[in-house]
Design a protein around this motif. Structure first.
Motif, PDB file in Angstrom:
ATOM      1  N   VAL A  17       3.105   4.235   9.565  1.00  0.00           N
ATOM      2  CA  VAL A  17       3.496   5.108   8.362  1.00  0.00           C
ATOM      3  C   VAL A  17       3.260   6.410   9.222  1.00  0.00           C
ATOM      4  N   VAL A  18       4.660   7.262   9.167  1.00  0.00           N
ATOM      5  CA  VAL A  18       4.421   8.531   9.709  1.00  0.00           C
ATOM      6  C   VAL A  18       4.209   9.572   8.864  1.00  0.00           C
ATOM      7  N   SER A  19       4.542   9.665   7.438  1.00  0.00           N
ATOM      8  CA  SER A  19       4.248  10.689   6.544  1.00  0.00           C
ATOM      9  C   SER A  19       4.253   9.955   5.102  1.00  0.00           C
ATOM     10  N   GLY A  20       3.336  10.742   4.226  1.00  0.00           N
ATOM     11  CA  GLY A  20       3.076   9.973   2.805  1.00  0.00           C
ATOM     12  C   GLY A  20       2.145   8.758   2.756  1.00  0.00           C
ATOM     13  N   GLU A  21       2.308   8.166   2.046  1.00  0.00           N
ATOM     14  CA  GLU A  21       1.675   6.768   1.720  1.00  0.00           C
ATOM     15  C   GLU A  21       2.410   5.648   1.328  1.00  0.00           C
ATOM     16  N   ALA A  22       2.245   4.439   1.569  1.00  0.00           N
ATOM     17  CA  ALA A  22       2.949   3.365   1.177  1.00  0.00           C
ATOM     18  C   ALA A  22       1.812   2.294   0.669  1.00  0.00           C
ATOM     19  N   THR A  23       2.076   1.642  -0.588  1.00  0.00           N
ATOM     20  CA  THR A  23       1.425   0.499  -0.900  1.00  0.00           C
ATOM     21  C   THR A  23       2.031  -0.835  -0.513  1.00  0.00           C
ATOM     22  N   LEU A  24       1.110  -1.649   0.187  1.00  0.00           N
ATOM     23  CA  LEU A  24       1.558  -2.804   0.384  1.00  0.00           C
ATOM     24  C   LEU A  24       1.074  -4.038  -0.396  1.00  0.00           C
ATOM     25  N   GLU A  25       2.002  -4.664  -1.516  1.00  0.00           N
ATOM     26  CA  GLU A  25       1.667  -5.551  -2.113  1.00  0.00           C
ATOM     27  C   GLU A  25       1.761  -7.103  -1.572  1.00  0.00           C
ATOM     28  N   THR A  77      -2.938  -2.903  -0.654  1.00  0.00           N
ATOM     29  CA  THR A  77      -3.392  -2.069   0.578  1.00  0.00           C
ATOM     30  C   THR A  77      -2.836  -0.987   0.570  1.00  0.00           C
ATOM     31  N   VAL A  78      -3.372   0.428   0.450  1.00  0.00           N
ATOM     32  CA  VAL A  78      -2.696   1.753   0.667  1.00  0.00           C
ATOM     33  C   VAL A  78      -2.741   1.962   2.317  1.00  0.00           C
ATOM     34  N   LEU A  79      -1.621   2.248   2.644  1.00  0.00           N
ATOM     35  CA  LEU A  79      -1.510   2.878   4.241  1.00  0.00           C
ATOM     36  C   LEU A  79      -0.866   4.285   4.165  1.00  0.00           C
ATOM     37  N   ARG A  80      -1.634   5.286   4.633  1.00  0.00           N
ATOM     38  CA  ARG A  80      -1.354   6.576   4.828  1.00  0.00           C
ATOM     39  C   ARG A  80      -0.701   6.830   6.371  1.00  0.00           C
ATOM     40  N   ALA A  81      -0.495   8.250   6.383  1.00  0.00           N
ATOM     41  CA  ALA A  81      -0.012   8.658   7.736  1.00  0.00           C
ATOM     42  C   ALA A  81      -0.895   8.264   8.871  1.00  0.00           C
ATOM     43  N   GLY A  82      -0.364   7.579  10.116  1.00  0.00           N
ATOM     44  CA  GLY A  82      -1.269   7.201  11.002  1.00  0.00           C
ATOM     45  C   GLY A  82      -1.562   5.922  11.143  1.00  0.00           C
ATOM     46  N   ASP A  83      -1.520   5.196   9.818  1.00  0.00           N
ATOM     47  CA  ASP A  83      -2.078   3.927   9.688  1.00  0.00           C
ATOM     48  C   ASP A  83      -1.127   2.935  10.148  1.00  0.00           C
ATOM     49  N   VAL A  84      -1.294   1.910  10.802  1.00  0.00           N
ATOM     50  CA  VAL A  84      -0.307   0.877  11.291  1.00  0.00           C
ATOM     51  C   VAL A  84      -0.740  -0.400  10.604  1.00  0.00           C
ATOM     52  N   LEU A  85       0.575  -1.196  10.331  1.00  0.00           N
ATOM     53  CA  LEU A  85       0.331  -2.677   9.790  1.00  0.00           C
ATOM     54  C   LEU A  85       1.019  -3.628  10.858  1.00  0.00           C
ATOM     55  N   TYR A 136       5.517  -0.264  -1.671  1.00  0.00           N
ATOM     56  CA  TYR A 136       5.864   0.595  -2.854  1.00  0.00           C
ATOM     57  C   TYR A 136       5.226   2.170  -2.456  1.00  0.00           C
ATOM     58  N   ASN A 137       6.028   3.107  -3.030  1.00  0.00           N
ATOM     59  CA  ASN A 137       5.336   4.466  -2.815  1.00  0.00           C
ATOM     60  C   ASN A 137       4.783   4.908  -3.961  1.00  0.00           C
ATOM     61  N   ARG A 138       3.538   4.755  -4.335  1.00  0.00           N
ATOM     62  CA  ARG A 138       2.793   5.209  -5.558  1.00  0.00           C
ATOM     63  C   ARG A 138       2.228   6.767  -5.273  1.00  0.00           C
ATOM     64  N   GLY A 139       2.529   7.266  -4.033  1.00  0.00           N
ATOM     65  CA  GLY A 139       1.966   8.618  -3.953  1.00  0.00           C
ATOM     66  C   GLY A 139       2.723   9.897  -4.438  1.00  0.00           C
ATOM     67  N   THR A 140       2.473  10.913  -4.006  1.00  0.00           N
ATOM     68  CA  THR A 140       3.098  12.106  -4.654  1.00  0.00           C
ATOM     69  C   THR A 140       4.197  12.826  -3.869  1.00  0.00           C
ATOM     70  N   GLU A 141       4.418  12.266  -2.568  1.00  0.00           N
ATOM     71  CA  GLU A 141       5.627  12.876  -1.625  1.00  0.00           C
ATOM     72  C   GLU A 141       6.179  11.457  -1.038  1.00  0.00           C
ATOM     73  N   PRO A 142       7.398  11.768  -0.360  1.00  0.00           N
ATOM     74  CA  PRO A 142       8.226  10.760   0.131  1.00  0.00           C
ATOM     75  C   PRO A 142       7.334  10.090   1.230  1.00  0.00           C
ATOM     76  N   CYS A 143       7.568   8.751   1.607  1.00  0.00           N
ATOM     77  CA  CYS A 143       6.796   8.086   2.563  1.00  0.00           C
ATOM     78  C   CYS A 143       7.930   7.660   3.400  1.00  0.00           C
ATOM     79  N   THR A 144       7.617   7.760   4.950  1.00  0.00           N
ATOM     80  CA  THR A 144       8.387   7.462   6.027  1.00  0.00           C
ATOM     81  C   THR A 144       7.546   6.566   6.809  1.00  0.00           C
ATOM     82  N   ILE A 145       8.262   5.370   7.207  1.00  0.00           N
ATOM     83  CA  ILE A 145       7.743   4.559   7.943  1.00  0.00           C
ATOM     84  C   ILE A 145       8.535   3.901   9.137  1.00  0.00           C
TER      85      ILE A 145
END
Length: 182
Positions: A127-135, A142-150, A160-169
Motif C-alpha cells: 500500500v503506497v497511499s491511503g488505506e485498503a480493507t482486505l476482506e 484487515t485494514v492496510l495503510r501506507a507502508g503495509d504489505v500483504l 475495498y477503500n473505506r478510507g477518506t482518500e484514494p488508495c494506491t497499491i
C-alpha cells in the motif's frame, strides 16, 4: 498518491550479453466509467517463466491474472467509497471494453459477491497511499495503510477503500498451482 501516467524503464541484454535500457516510456492507466476514479496500470507481465539473458522485449501476457509460471506487475488506485457508474452508462459496452483492456479481470469476480475473487497466484502487495480493507471469505477484514504489505496466498478475497482518500497499491502476482481437495 495518484498517478496520471507511470514511467516504466525496461532493461535487457544486447547481442553480446551486456545490460541495456531497451525501453523507457510512460504507461497510461486503464480506466472505465464502470468504476469512476479507479486507475489500473498494467506495467509488465509474461505468461512463462523467464530465462536470461533476453532482449527485454515484452512477452505474451494475455489474461489480467497470470497463469502458472507467469507474472504480472501493476499499480492500482481506488477512490474511497463505492464507485458508482453514471446512470446513463451503456453497461454492456463498458463491460466489453473492459474485457478487451483487462481480459479476464471481471470474469474472476464472483456473481452476487461484488469484488470477491480467487486467483491462482501468490500476490505481493504494497500500500503506497491511503488505506485498503482486505476482506476474506468468512468476512474477516484487515485494514492496510501506507507502508503495509500483504502476501496473498491464493485465498478468496475482495478489496475495498473505506478510507477518506484514494488508495494506491503496487502488486506483483506470480502464477501458482492450485491443488483441489479430494
Amino acid at each position: 498518491m495518484e498517478y496520471t501516467t507511470v514511467r516504466r524503464v525496461v532493461t535487457g541484454h544486447d547481442a553480446q550479453g551486456r545490460a541495456r535500457v531497451v525501453d523507457d516510456r510512460d504507461v497510461e492507466p486503464i480506466t472505465s466509467e464502470l468504476m469512476p476514479g479507479c486507475a489500473f496500470f498494467r506495467l509488465w507481465g509474461r505468461d512463462e517463466r523467464p530465462a536470461f539473458p533476453d532482449d527485454g522485449s515484452p512477452r505474451p501476457a494475455e489474461s489480467w491474472y497470470p497463469p502458472r509460471d507467469g507474472s504480472r506487475f501493476m499499480i492500482n488506485t481506488v477512490p474511497p467509497g463505492e464507485p458508482i457508474p453514471p446512470a446513463d452508462l451503456d453497461t454492456a459496452a463498458a463491460l466489453q471494453e473492459l474485457e478487451r483492456r483487462m481480459p479476464g479481470a471481471m470474469a474472476a469476480n464472483e456473481p452476487g459477491a461484488p469484488g470477491m475473487h480467487t486467483t491462482d497466484s501468490i500476490d505481493y502487495v504494497l500500500v503506497v497511499s491511503g488505506e485498503a480493507t482486505l476482506e476474506l471469505d468468512d468476512g474477516e477484514r484487515t485494514v492496510l495503510r501506507a507502508g503495509d504489505v500483504l502476501v496473498q496466498n491464493g485465498t478468496r478475497h475482495a478489496w475495498y477503500n473505506r478510507g477518506t482518500e484514494p488508495c494506491t497499491i503496487v502488486g506483483v502476482a506470480i502464477g501458482a498451482d492450485r491443488t483441489r481437495p479430494a
